[in-house]
Structure formats: structure tokens, C-alpha cells
Scaffold this motif. Structure first.
Motif, PDB file in Angstrom:
ATOM      1  N   LEU A   1       7.269   7.366   7.015  1.00 31.35           N
ATOM      2  CA  LEU A   1       6.452   5.639   7.590  1.00 31.35           C
ATOM      3  C   LEU A   1       6.277   4.526   6.406  1.00 31.35           C
ATOM      4  CD1 LEU A   1       5.894   5.189   9.984  1.00 31.35           C
ATOM      5  CD2 LEU A   1       3.904   5.305  10.567  1.00 31.35           C
ATOM      6  N   VAL A   2       6.839   3.777   7.309  1.00 30.40           N
ATOM      7  CA  VAL A   2       7.176   2.742   5.785  1.00 30.40           C
ATOM      8  C   VAL A   2       7.305   1.805   6.967  1.00 30.40           C
ATOM      9  CG1 VAL A   2       8.552   1.130   4.714  1.00 30.40           C
ATOM     10  CG2 VAL A   2       9.345   3.508   3.977  1.00 30.40           C
ATOM     11  N   VAL A   3       6.387   1.147   6.436  1.00 30.64           N
ATOM     12  CA  VAL A   3       5.804  -0.764   8.052  1.00 30.64           C
ATOM     13  C   VAL A   3       5.540  -1.869   7.394  1.00 30.64           C
ATOM     14  CG1 VAL A   3       3.918  -1.111   9.352  1.00 30.64           C
ATOM     15  CG2 VAL A   3       4.581   1.757   9.636  1.00 30.64           C
ATOM     16  N   GLN A   4       6.437  -2.851   7.378  1.00 24.25           N
ATOM     17  CA  GLN A   4       5.817  -4.365   6.874  1.00 24.25           C
ATOM     18  C   GLN A   4       5.034  -5.212   8.330  1.00 24.25           C
ATOM     19  OE1 GLN A   4      10.522  -3.849   5.401  1.00 24.25           O
ATOM     20  NE2 GLN A   4       9.841  -6.030   6.470  1.00 24.25           N
ATOM     21  N   ASP A   5       3.263  -5.376   7.813  1.00 31.38           N
ATOM     22  CA  ASP A   5       3.390  -6.338   9.032  1.00 31.38           C
ATOM     23  C   ASP A   5       2.174  -7.094   8.358  1.00 31.38           C
ATOM     24  OD1 ASP A   5       2.002  -6.688  11.547  1.00 31.38           O
ATOM     25  OD2 ASP A   5       3.110  -4.809  12.217  1.00 31.38           O
ATOM     26  N   MET A   6       1.341  -7.846   9.088  1.00 35.51           N
ATOM     27  CA  MET A   6       0.427  -8.837   7.761  1.00 35.51           C
ATOM     28  C   MET A   6      -0.808  -7.671   8.471  1.00 35.51           C
ATOM     29  SD  MET A   6       0.084 -12.494  10.327  1.00 35.51           S
ATOM     30  CE  MET A   6       0.941 -11.646  12.197  1.00 35.51           C
ATOM     31  N   PHE A   7      -0.906  -7.285   9.259  1.00 41.19           N
ATOM     32  CA  PHE A   7      -1.857  -6.920   8.948  1.00 41.19           C
ATOM     33  C   PHE A   7      -1.605  -4.892   9.205  1.00 41.19           C
ATOM     34  CE2 PHE A   7      -2.811 -10.463  11.393  1.00 41.19           C
ATOM     35  CZ  PHE A   7      -4.237 -10.974  10.701  1.00 41.19           C
ATOM     36  N   LEU A   8      -3.121  -3.696   8.859  1.00 43.44           N
ATOM     37  CA  LEU A   8      -2.882  -2.649   9.017  1.00 43.44           C
ATOM     38  C   LEU A   8      -3.411  -2.318  10.618  1.00 43.44           C
ATOM     39  CD1 LEU A   8      -2.801  -0.708   6.554  1.00 43.44           C
ATOM     40  CD2 LEU A   8      -4.815  -0.058   6.474  1.00 43.44           C
ATOM     41  N   THR A   9      -2.575  -2.057  11.260  1.00 44.22           N
ATOM     42  CA  THR A   9      -2.356  -1.868  12.759  1.00 44.22           C
ATOM     43  C   THR A   9      -1.977  -0.596  12.485  1.00 44.22           C
ATOM     44  OG1 THR A   9       0.277  -1.767  12.642  1.00 44.22           O
ATOM     45  CG2 THR A   9      -0.603  -3.419  13.146  1.00 44.22           C
TER      46      THR A   9
ATOM     47  N   ALA B   1       1.325   4.383   7.961  1.00 41.81           N
ATOM     48  CA  ALA B   1       1.936   4.955   7.290  1.00 41.81           C
ATOM     49  C   ALA B   1       2.307   5.416   5.978  1.00 41.81           C
ATOM     50  CB  ALA B   1       2.309   3.089   7.092  1.00 41.81           C
ATOM     51  N   ASP B   2       3.516   5.851   5.327  1.00 38.26           N
ATOM     52  CA  ASP B   2       3.220   5.860   3.692  1.00 38.26           C
ATOM     53  C   ASP B   2       3.468   5.110   3.324  1.00 38.26           C
ATOM     54  OD1 ASP B   2       3.588   9.085   4.290  1.00 38.26           O
ATOM     55  OD2 ASP B   2       4.984   8.188   5.388  1.00 38.26           O
ATOM     56  N   VAL B   3       4.111   3.905   3.113  1.00 38.42           N
ATOM     57  CA  VAL B   3       4.195   2.838   2.779  1.00 38.42           C
ATOM     58  C   VAL B   3       4.035   1.326   3.719  1.00 38.42           C
ATOM     59  CG1 VAL B   3       5.670   0.960   0.950  1.00 38.42           C
ATOM     60  CG2 VAL B   3       5.910   3.445   0.998  1.00 38.42           C
TER      61      VAL B   3
ATOM     62  N   LEU C   1       1.205  -1.457  -0.602  1.00 42.98           N
ATOM     63  CA  LEU C   1       0.119   0.020   0.176  1.00 42.98           C
ATOM     64  C   LEU C   1       0.400   1.260  -0.081  1.00 42.98           C
ATOM     65  CD1 LEU C   1      -2.347  -1.235   2.451  1.00 42.98           C
ATOM     66  CD2 LEU C   1      -3.241  -1.104   0.353  1.00 42.98           C
ATOM     67  N   VAL C   2       0.551   2.213  -0.703  1.00 43.25           N
ATOM     68  CA  VAL C   2       1.186   3.248  -0.978  1.00 43.25           C
ATOM     69  C   VAL C   2      -0.025   4.857  -0.395  1.00 43.25           C
ATOM     70  CG1 VAL C   2       2.336   4.874  -2.042  1.00 43.25           C
ATOM     71  CG2 VAL C   2       3.173   3.072  -2.311  1.00 43.25           C
ATOM     72  N   ARG C   3       0.530   5.678   0.082  1.00 38.50           N
ATOM     73  CA  ARG C   3       0.020   6.847   0.937  1.00 38.50           C
ATOM     74  C   ARG C   3      -0.800   7.796  -0.572  1.00 38.50           C
ATOM     75  NH1 ARG C   3      -2.724   7.550   4.815  1.00 38.50           N
ATOM     76  NH2 ARG C   3      -1.933   6.276   6.244  1.00 38.50           N
ATOM     77  N   GLN C   4      -1.379   8.203  -0.790  1.00 36.76           N
ATOM     78  CA  GLN C   4      -1.940   8.486  -2.207  1.00 36.76           C
ATOM     79  C   GLN C   4      -2.104  10.036  -2.060  1.00 36.76           C
ATOM     80  OE1 GLN C   4      -1.972   6.376  -5.393  1.00 36.76           O
ATOM     81  NE2 GLN C   4      -0.916   5.281  -3.500  1.00 36.76           N
ATOM     82  N   ALA C   5      -1.805  10.642  -3.523  1.00 34.37           N
ATOM     83  CA  ALA C   5      -1.708  12.634  -2.577  1.00 34.37           C
ATOM     84  C   ALA C   5      -3.359  12.106  -1.902  1.00 34.37           C
ATOM     85  CB  ALA C   5      -2.321  13.140  -4.465  1.00 34.37           C
ATOM     86  N   ASN C   6      -4.664  11.847  -2.220  1.00 31.96           N
ATOM     87  CA  ASN C   6      -5.470  12.140  -1.978  1.00 31.96           C
ATOM     88  C   ASN C   6      -5.453  11.776  -0.352  1.00 31.96           C
ATOM     89  OD1 ASN C   6      -6.042   9.274  -1.618  1.00 31.96           O
ATOM     90  ND2 ASN C   6      -7.804  10.097  -2.579  1.00 31.96           N
ATOM     91  N   GLY C   7      -3.841  11.383   0.196  1.00 30.38           N
ATOM     92  CA  GLY C   7      -3.796  11.406   1.257  1.00 30.38           C
ATOM     93  C   GLY C   7      -4.793   9.494   2.199  1.00 30.38           C
ATOM     94  N   GLU C   8      -5.480   8.972   1.143  1.00 34.04           N
ATOM     95  CA  GLU C   8      -5.537   7.231   1.118  1.00 34.04           C
ATOM     96  C   GLU C   8      -4.558   6.470   0.967  1.00 34.04           C
ATOM     97  OE1 GLU C   8      -8.944   6.122   2.369  1.00 34.04           O
ATOM     98  OE2 GLU C   8      -9.225   8.478   2.655  1.00 34.04           O
ATOM     99  N   LEU C   9      -4.360   5.245   1.380  1.00 34.97           N
ATOM    100  CA  LEU C   9      -3.309   4.056   1.456  1.00 34.97           C
ATOM    101  C   LEU C   9      -3.802   3.772   0.078  1.00 34.97           C
ATOM    102  CD1 LEU C   9      -2.045   2.937   4.962  1.00 34.97           C
ATOM    103  CD2 LEU C   9      -0.540   3.611   3.122  1.00 34.97           C
ATOM    104  N   ALA C  10      -3.495   3.172  -0.283  1.00 31.84           N
ATOM    105  CA  ALA C  10      -4.060   2.501  -1.968  1.00 31.84           C
ATOM    106  C   ALA C  10      -3.006   1.035  -2.098  1.00 31.84           C
ATOM    107  CB  ALA C  10      -4.433   3.048  -2.951  1.00 31.84           C
TER     108      ALA C  10
END
Ligand code: SF4
Ligand code: SF4
Ligand code: SF4
Ligand code: FES
Ligand code: FES
Lengths: 169, 782
Positions: free
Chosen positions: B585-593, B599-601, B283-292
Motif C-alpha cells: 500500500l502506497v499512500v500520499q496524504d497530508m496526515f497519517l490518516t 501503508a507500506d510507504v 515514511l516506509v514500513r520497517q522490518a519491525n512493522g513500524e513506519l519510520a
């Protein structure tokens, strides 16, 4: 444990229990006698009885139920004022114990492990009562009636109904 | 005891006098059938399956209760014995439903095996079978009464083994039935041990029942992902639409440090791994502020480029790294190497759950002073200070109970709470919550340290009579207190120590240098030695920021990027979201904690059951983790770190020394026709017991380096690969002194039914917690 704040038992039974748990090498040996006395006191082994006995001995309620369910003379439901126990084990059976049982059923209008509506009588078919030599036998509460004939049995039950029966618990 | 000789089936055997015949026979490869006998539990002699003929004894004898003695002669198989066993089985089958085709135990049922062997396939009974409906006793435990053969294994396991006493036996004769403690349901520790030892399918588990057949699964033995005990578990896996799904965990081969034990978490709480809502796309945070969701290519490129820019513009000082308590040793090592040699920062830390660094320093130079979990199975005396193993270290609690029960070990317990293990204790001392340091002082001879107390005095007196003691302590001890405790313990002629930390690889995280001030093997960054050469110029000479300082720096605008691997600091440390507003912020995880949400990525990461490598439990036992489950879309943290380094332009061969000897594998392809290259590679390597290190994603390439640079981890590789636990060599730790380190230990305070972030995503643990309105604390009978 002796400093039981509240008890569901009568003062005599409670005092007896205070002593019982102290006289065996391990406390849980008091379990069976306690259950028997508790049944005499309360009439049956209720959940509250189970809980208090478990607490007094320091065992789990499950432990109490394990033992309680083993013995058929320990009951977990109330019975009538006069608990009629009819033996149909081998000696009594040979001397028509089943007829004795049937007669009780008919006369009292109840079946095995049932209680009359007025709560006076309950009926139970039981195994050998140890009085084989005088079969057939019926036990009402703690009293025995042996070498029964239909007439004798009628009279026993009538006496109890009319309040002329033996009044031991 | 002295050995005696006796004869079994014409063969002369020897065994220590008093050994049970059944055990003596098993030790010599002679199998005697047994339903009720279970090693380590009290004798029951209820099933009569083990009958044997003993010379000069008129009746058949039960091998499970017959001790061997000099000169005895036995026959274990004969037409007479076969007939007796067959009759037993026929009786057992009298009311048995014979629903093997749908029964969970079918295919691994002891009754089925014995029926097959002795052939009681036709019955003389014409009576109608008694039937009872299946009952659910808890989210975990189901009971199918007609299948029960009344061997009482479950009753004894729960009572003697678990000290829970939740199962009983009611009624008698043909009406006898196993009963739960709350009449129609269970209130217990939900360990599933009763289900595990049930020889038939009478007790079944909520997670596994009616799901599959034993022969339809793959079985992979690996290490439990939950607490710090590191129990060995065998996972049963089934193909699912998007990978391999875990359907059960058990430890039937009993080969691990945990014997036959697993707690509820090891046995059932793997369901987070199978969850639908796992992250499977970057997932990467988009210009609209959402993670996609975006492609791997895009996400890696974006994160790599951004991190490189920040490093080049602001230096490594502006970047922080937070590692995990649940990744492998190789991943932890790789992460700090990446931070130090690629990002150029010492700003690296993790959620510390015990003060391993001080412990290592206190033990330095003393060989063989750290207790393995195995040591607890046979120690003559144990001193437990603080902690509550029953809740926080169920595996250890099992070892302690077993040791007391089977070896009459003397357990000394000191705690500020009335913990359950006091029931096994020879002596229990209650102290105040802040009295742990004073206690050590008191035990060391300072009589005034504890307010005068006869109990304490006799506790000390008894304890000091011991020659050989295992001293195990909870997170109550840190820093100087650990030093004092170790000093006191060294006074015993023989003492070993163990420190209790949480999570599957907290110990590994610490050993592998996820600290701002310590390198792998607890080498201070200020005296980096060989690490300076190994990691090159990028390695800063000064200690970096610790976890708390990193968030402070972020709040103050001094941190430009944060790389979080398998950790959820935002939730754990209650970090204010606004502090991370301007941090990449770069996060590696199993879930959207909670952390991943900011995070940004976000990279979807594999969990411990989905990767290979090693982990170290809190006792310093190093064990092999094998890839068992698989989920399409996720990648191991190892792979993710390597790929990120690659995108940052680092020399991957320097980071992971792979491919020596000219063997190369490619980087694996992004998912598609060639998907799973790295995974398959690893599976293949594991399957063939070879270490090719042909790929940069091969953890053993890094493990080589770990063993080279961290002498404490220089253990026999062959043993490790064959699945044996290996103990770390504490004496070879390179730490100097821990002098004025900041105390950042934050115990997880997990209970039997929680497990940090993993627990949050385990529906099974949630349903158990909901069903437990109250916890049991009844005492056992006399
Ligand atoms: S799950 Fe564990 S604690 Fe519960 S009844 Fe079974 S053995 Fe006892
Ligand atoms: S439930 Fe299983 S373990 Fe328990 S008595 Fe029945 S067959 Fe034995
Ligand atoms: S005791 Fe710990 S390691 Fe063992 S099964 Fe339970 S959670 Fe897993
Ligand atoms: S058979 Fe009835 S009393 Fe013995
Ligand atoms: S195993 Fe010996 S009687 Fe059951």
C-alpha cells in the motif's frame, strides 16, 4: 399561535395578546403594546416574557430585545410595589426637581433604580413626564403628583407607606 | 429602465433611471465615501458620510438613498461637503479608541481612510471616552465595541444576506450597541460575513485577530479547498519557520463566482494546512512493522521498485489506484494516465459523491445546458430538488438567497427535510425520502406518481408556467433518475441543469477519468479511440475494478498493490484493515490518516493551497488554482506521481509532455541547498504569466494534453490564467451511454462545520462544533 398551550400571563393579558397579533398589517407591530401590557401584568420584562412574546409574534428573541432596550420605560428587573419616578428634565429642574429627587432618596433610603429592602418602593430618575406646566412632578406607578413642595412630597410617600395611596398598577 | 442624464461635478453622466446616485457615481469612477451603504443590502442612511449637494434642494442629500433622475445636478466634493463629512467623522471618533496601531483593520480600515482624507484629527470633545472590553461571541467572532461606528452593515449582512438574523442593535443614542442573538454569545452559521463587511475593526475573527498587519502578508487568490462550489478566495500568507503560512482567507476583491461570499470553511478552515502534525517526511514500513521516516531517495526507490516488480510479475490487474476529490484536474488526469499507461491497469476509482457520468451522458449533445454557479445569481426561476445547500453548498445557498432577495427570483424547493432554503422558496414541497423519482414522474405529467395532494398539483402548475428554469439536484438523483429529470427539464423552453457533488474537485476527478470504466471526458475504456494510441499498449481494453471491488479483491488476495492518492477510503468505506494485510500500500496524504496508517510507504503531500493547476467545481466551472502556502518537506501529488513513474522506469516525457522546443529544466533536487526548485519554477512561471512547460512538474504541460484529448475542457486559456472562471462545454463530452453502471455514489453528508478528512484536521471547525450545542432554526420577522 393563538393555541398557546401554556402562558406566563394572566388569562386577560393572554386573551388580549391573542387579539393584538391579529389586528395589525404586520404582526410585529404588536410588539410595543405587548411589551407594555406584559410589564403591567408581570411587573417587568423577564426572559420568559421575552421568549413568549417572540414566540407569539414569530420573531426572534433578539428582535424583541432590540426594541425592548430602546425604551427606557420598559424594564428588565423587578421594581417595588410603588415605583416612584422623579422628573429632572428641564422644567422640573428649574423648579428644583433635583431637590425632589434628593428628598426621595433620603426618605426612602435608596438611589436611582434601586428598591427598598421591603420591596415597597423603588426610585427612578426619569426624563420629561409631559406635565411641565405643573413642575416639579413625580409619578408613582401610573399616578401623577405635581406642583410638589417638600411637605406635599412627604405626605405622598407617607400615604403610600401607610397603605393610603392610590392603588392603580 | 430607460437611461437618464444628470450632472455630477460638472460632468454629464447617464445611468438607468432609479439608480442610486452613489452607484451611478462609482460606475463612472467618482468615489463617494460611505460607511453604512453596502451594495446588495437594504439602505440604511445612518452614517451621513455620503452627503452631496443637490441643486435646488436646501439640505445636503445622502447619495446612498438618492435615485438619479433626468436633469438633476449634483456636487460631490466642495468645502461645505468636506466640512460636513469631517464633522461626521469627528462625532464617530468621539468614543473611538484610535487604537489603529494594534487594530486588525489598521491599514485597510474605511474609517482610517476617511479620517486621513477629511482630516478630523483634532477633536472638540473633552469628555472621557466610553470604553468596553472586547467580547468573544463565538470561536470565530470577536466584538470590540468602542471601535464600532454603528453602520449596521453586520446586522443587515447577517439578516438579509445570510438569513440568520443573529445580530441586532440594542439601546439607543450614544449607548447603542451591536448585540448577538444569545445575549452574550452567538449561535449562528459562523460565516464571518459580518466581520468581512465591517468597515472598521469592531468585528474581528478568532483566526486572524492580532496576528499580523495587512501589508505584511502576501495575497494570493485561489480556490477554496473544501466543498464543491469552488469559491474564489484570497489567501493572506505570512512567512513561517518552515514555509508560508495561511493567516486568513477572504474575498474582498469580489471577482469570483461567489461575489463577496465565503462560508466558514473557506474563510477560516485552512488551519489544517498549518498544523504541526503534518507529514513532512516520507515514511516506509520497517522490518519491525513500524513506519519510520526515510530519505526521499529511499522511499521513492523502494515504492517504485516494488510497484514495478508487482506489475511485471502479476500484471496491472493486481494493482489498484484510488484518486482524490481534492487534487487538481492535472493531478487527477496524470494519475489515471499513470495507472493506465505505466501500471497498465484500469483498476482506478475515487470516492464518488455524485453521478457525474450519467449527468454528462444525459446532457450530451446539448450545448449550454449546464448551469454555472454564476447563472444562479440572476436566474428568474430555480427548481431545487433534494440536497441541502445551506449545509452542503453554502456558496450556492448564498447565490439562491441573493437571487431571491435582489431579483425576486422564484425558487421552487422539493425536499424530504424542512431545509432552511424553504424560507426563500416561492413554493416548498415536502416529499418522502424515496419519492424523488416519483416526483419527476409526477412533474412530467403522471398525476398518479405522487399520492394525490393539492399542494403538489399547484406546485407543478406554478412551475410549469416558468419559461426559463435552472434545475439543480442533489445526490438523491442517480442513474436513470437523472436521465428522467433531464428529459423532464428539456421540456421547458429554456432550462439549465446543475448536479450537486461534494468536495473541491469531485467533478474534476470524474471528468478526468478516475473511473474503472471511463477515460477522461467519459470515454468508455471499451472504445478508447485516440486514448489507445496516446497511452500505448499498456492500456487494458476491459474495464477495471471499482473501488468496492478493489477492496473485495484485496480481501480475496487478488490485489497485490494499492496506490492511494489524497483519499481516505479506509475511514470513508469502513474497510477492514486485515483486507489490506498482504497488499503493498502506497499512500500520499497530508496526515497519517486511517488509510496512511496501514501503508507500506507514505509520501507527504501538498494540499490544494500549496500547488498550482486547475479545478472544476460541481457546476462545471473551471478555475485556476495558484500556489499560495508552502510547507517544507511536502511535494505536490503531481510531482510525486511523476517521480514514482520515473522510478518505475517509465518514460517521463511520454507521461508529461514537457520541454517542447528544447527548453529543459532538471528534475529539481531533493531538499537541500537547491530545495524548492520545482516550486520556485512554478511560482516564477505564475508570476510572469507564462507557460514554459520546461519541467515535468509543470501542470500546464498536462493541461495541454487534457485540452487536446477532452474537448469539453477546450476553454480559452488566457481567460483562465487571468483568474476568470471558465465553463466546461458539456455538449462535447464523449460519453456513449452509461447503461448498467454500478451506483457507487456516496454523498459526503458534510455539514456547514465538517469537511471530510480536511475537517477532521481543522481545529477551528472542531471548536465551532463544540460551541454549538444546538443549531439555530428560528424564522425571520414577517
Ligand atoms: S458569522 Fe455569519 S451568521 Fe454569524 S453573526 Fe456573523 S454574519 Fe451572522
Ligand atoms: S460592528 Fe462593524 S459592521 Fe457592525 S455596526 Fe459596528 S462598525 Fe458597522
Ligand atoms: S461554500 Fe464551499 S467553496 Fe465556498 S467557501 Fe464554503 S466550502 Fe469553500
Ligand atoms: S420636565 Fe418634568 S414633566 Fe416635563
Ligand atoms: S452611506 Fe449614505 S448615509 Fe451612510
Amino acid at each position: 399561535m393563538a393555541a398557546e398551550k401554556t402562558t406566563i400571563f394572566s388569562p386577560e393579558t393572554a386573551a388580549r395578546f391573542d387579539k393584538l397579533v391579529t389586528i395589525y398589517p404586520v404582526k410585529r407591530s404588536a410588539l410595543v403594546p405587548m411589551l407594555l401590557y406584559a410589564q403591567d401584568d408581570i411587573g417587568y420584562i423577564s426572559d420568559a416574557v421575552v421568549a413568549e412574546i417572540a414566540e407569539r409574534i414569530g420573531i426572534t428573541e433578539l428582535d424583541v430585545r432590540n426594541v425592548l432596550s430602546y425604551y427606557s420605560m420598559l424594564r428588565t428587573k423587578p421594581v417595588g410595589k410603588y415605583h416612584v419616578q422623579v422628573c429632572t428634565n428641564i422644567s422640573c429642574m428649574l423648579r428644583d426637581g433635583y431637590a425632589t429627587l434628593d428628598q426621595c432618596k433620603k426618605k426612602l433610603g435608596i438611589g436611582h433604580k434601586e428598591t427598598t429592602a421591603d420591596g415597597l418602593f423603588s426610585l427612578e430618575e426619569v426624563e420629561c413626564l409631559g406635565v411641565c406646566c405643573w413642575a416639579p412632578v413625580v409619578q408613582v406607578n401610573y399616578d401623577f403628583y405635581d406642583q410638589l413642595t417638600p411637605e406635599k412630597l412627604d405626605k405622598v410617600l407617607d400615604d403610600y407607606r401607610e397603605g393610603r395611596g392610590k392603588e392603580t398598577k | 429602465m430607460a437611461d437618464v442624464s444628470f450632472t455630477v461635478d460638472g460632468k454629464k453622466l447617464t445611468a438607468p433611471a432609479g439608480t442610486l446616485l452613489i452607484d451611478a457615481c462609482r460606475a463612472h469612477g467618482i468615489e463617494i465615501p460611505a460607511f453604512c451603504y453596502y451594495p446588495g443590502l437594504s439602505l440604511q442612511a445612518a452614517c451621513r458620510m455620503c452627503v452631496v449637494r443637490q441643486e435646488k434642494v436646501p439640505k445636503l442629500q445622502t447619495a446612498c438613498t438618492t435615485p438619479v433622475a433626468e436633469g438633476l445636478v449634483f456636487t460631490t466634493e466642495s468645502p461645505e461637503i468636506a466640512q460636513a463629512r469631517k464633522a461626521t467623522i469627528e462625532l464617530l471618533l468621539g468614543n473611538h479608541p484610535l487604537d489603529c496601531p494594534v487594530c486588525d483593520a489598521g491599514g485597510e480600515c474605511e474609517l482610517q481612510d476617511m479620517t486621513f482624507r477629511y482630516g478630523a484629527h483634532e477633536s472638540k470633545y473633552v469628555e472621557i471616552k466610553q470604553h468596553r472590553e472586547e467580547q468573544q461571541w463565538s470561536p470565530v467572532v470577536f466584538f470590540d465595541r468602542p471601535r464600532c461606528i454603528l453602520c449596521y452593515r453586520c446586522v443587515r449582512m447577517c439578516g438579509e444576506g445570510m438569513d440568520v438574523w443573529a445580530l441586532g442593535i440594542q439601546n439607543r443614542g450614544a449607548g447603542a450597541v451591536i448585540a448577538p442573538n444569545k445575549q452574550d454569545h452567538l449561535e449562528c452559521e459562523e460565516c464571518g460575513q459580518c466581520i468581512d463587511v465591517c468597515p472598521v475593526g469592531a468585528l474581528t475573527s478568532g483566526t486572524y485577530r492580532y496576528k499580523t498587519r495587512p501589508w505584511e502578508m502576501n495575497h494570493v487568490s485561489t480556490v477554496c479547498a473544501h466543498c464543491g462550489d469552488g469559491c474564489k478566495t484570497t489567501l493572506g500568507l505570512k512567512r513561517a519557520d518552515d514555509g508560508m503560512e495561511i493567516v486568513r482567507g477572504d474575498n474582498r476583491d469580489k471577482s469570483g463566482i461567489n461575489g463577496d461570499f465565503l462560508c466558514i470553511k473557506g474563510r477560516y478552515a485552512f488551519d489544517y494546512s498549518n498544523r504541526e502534525d503534518r507529514l513532512t517526511k516520507p515514511l516506509v514500513r520497517q522490518a519491525n512493522g513500524e513506519l519510520a521516516p526515510v530519505s526521499w531517495e529511499e522511499a521513492l526507490e523502494f515504492a517504485g521498485k516494488k510497484l514495478r516488480e508487482i506489475r511485471d510479475a502479476k500484471g496491472g490487474r493486481a494493482i489498484g489506484v484510488i484518486g482524490s476529490n481534492r487534487t487538481t484536474n492535472e493531478e487527477a488526469y496524470l494519475l489515471q494516465k499513470f495507472a493506465r499507461s505505466v501500471l497498465g491497469t484500469n483498476n482506478i476509482d475515487h470516492h464518488r459523491t455524485a453521478d457525474y457520468a450519467t449527468f454528462a451522458a444525459a446532457l450530451k449533445g446539448n450545448a449550454d445546458r449546464e448551469a454555472s454557479l454564476r447563472d444562479f445569481a440572476a436566474a428568474p426561476a430555480i427548481l431545487l430538488l433534494g440536497g441541502d445547500p445551506t449545509e452542503e453548498h453554502p456558496g450556492l445557498a448564498w447565490q439562491l438567497r441573493s437571487d431571491v432577495r435582489l431579483n425576486q427570483a422564484r425558487l421552487y424547493v422539493v425536499n424530504h427535510e424542512l431545509i432552511k432554503l424553504r424560507r426563500q422558496a416561492k413554493a416548498f414541497l415536502e416529499i418522502s425520502q424515496d419519492g424523488y423519482a416519483d416526483l419527476v414522474s409526477f412533474l412530467s405529467g403522471n398525476g398518479g406518481a405522487l399520492s394525490s395532494n393539492e399542494k403538489a398539483a399547484s406546485f407543478r402548475e406554478d412551475l410549469l408556467k416558468e419559461e426559463s428554469v435552472l434545475i439543480v439536484f442533489g445526490p438523491e438523483y442517480r442513474g436513470k433518475d437523472i436521465e428522467a429529470l433531464v428529459k423532464f427539464g428539456m421540456g421547458f423552453p429554456k432550462a439549465k441543469f446543475a448536479i450537486l457533488g461534494d468536495y473541491a474537485n469531485s467533478r474534476g476527478a470524474a471528468d478526468m477519468g478516475l473511473f474503472p470504466d471511463l477515460l477522461p471526458g467519459y470515454v468508455p475504456v471499451t472504445a478508447a479511440g485516440t486514448f489507445a494510441e496516446e497511452y500505448g499498449e499498456a492500456l487494458p481494453a476491459a474495464p477495471g475494478l471499482d473501488l468496492v471491488e478493489m477492496f473485495d479483491a484485496a480481501g480475496a488476495g487478488d490485489l497485490a498493490a494499492l496506490y492511494v492518492v489524497g483519499s481516505n477510503p479506509v475511514s470513508r468505506y469502513g474497510v477492514d484493515a486485515s483486507a489490506l494485510k498482504n497488499v503493498f500500500l502506497v499512500v500520499q496524504d497530508m496526515f497519517l490518516t486511517e488509510t496512511a496508517k496501514l501503508a507500506d510507504v507514505v509520501f507527504p503531500a501538498a494540499n490544494l493551497y500549496e500547488k498550482a493547476g486547475t479545478v472544476t467545481n460541481t457546476f462545471g466551472d473551471i478555475q485556476l488554482v495558484k500556489k499560495a502556502a508552502d510547507r517544507a518537506g511536502v511535494r505536490s501529488d503531481f510531482e510525486l506521481i511523476v517521480r514514482l513513474a520515473d522510478r518505475m522506469g517509465a518514460d517521463v516525457k511520454k507521461l508529461v509532455p514537457f520541454g517542447r522546443g528544447g527548453v529543459r529544466a532538471d528534475f529539481g533536487q531533493t531538499r537541500g541547498a537547491q530545495s524548492g526548485e520545482a516550486d520556485r519554477h512554478q511560482v516564477w512561471l505564475t508570476a510572469h504569466h507564462i507557460e514554459l512547460k520546461a519541467s515535468p512538474f509543470d501542470p500546464f504541460a498536462i493541461f495541454d494534453e487534457v485540452q487536446r484529448l477532452v474537448p469539453a475542457y477546450d476553454i480559452p486559456r488566457m481567460d483562465l490564467l487571468t483568474g476568470n472562471d471558465q465553463h466546461i462545454k458539456t455538449e462535447l463530452v464523449q460519453i456513449e451511454n452509461t447503461g448498467s453502471r454500478r451506483d457507487l455514489v456516496l454523498p459526503s453528508k458534510d455539514t456547514l462545520f465538517t469537511s471530510g478528512t480536511l475537517g477532521k484536521y481543522s481545529a477551528m471547525l472542531h471548536s465551532v462544533m463544540e460551541s454549538h450545542t444546538r443549531k439555530t432554526a428560528e424564522t425571520a420577522a414577517d
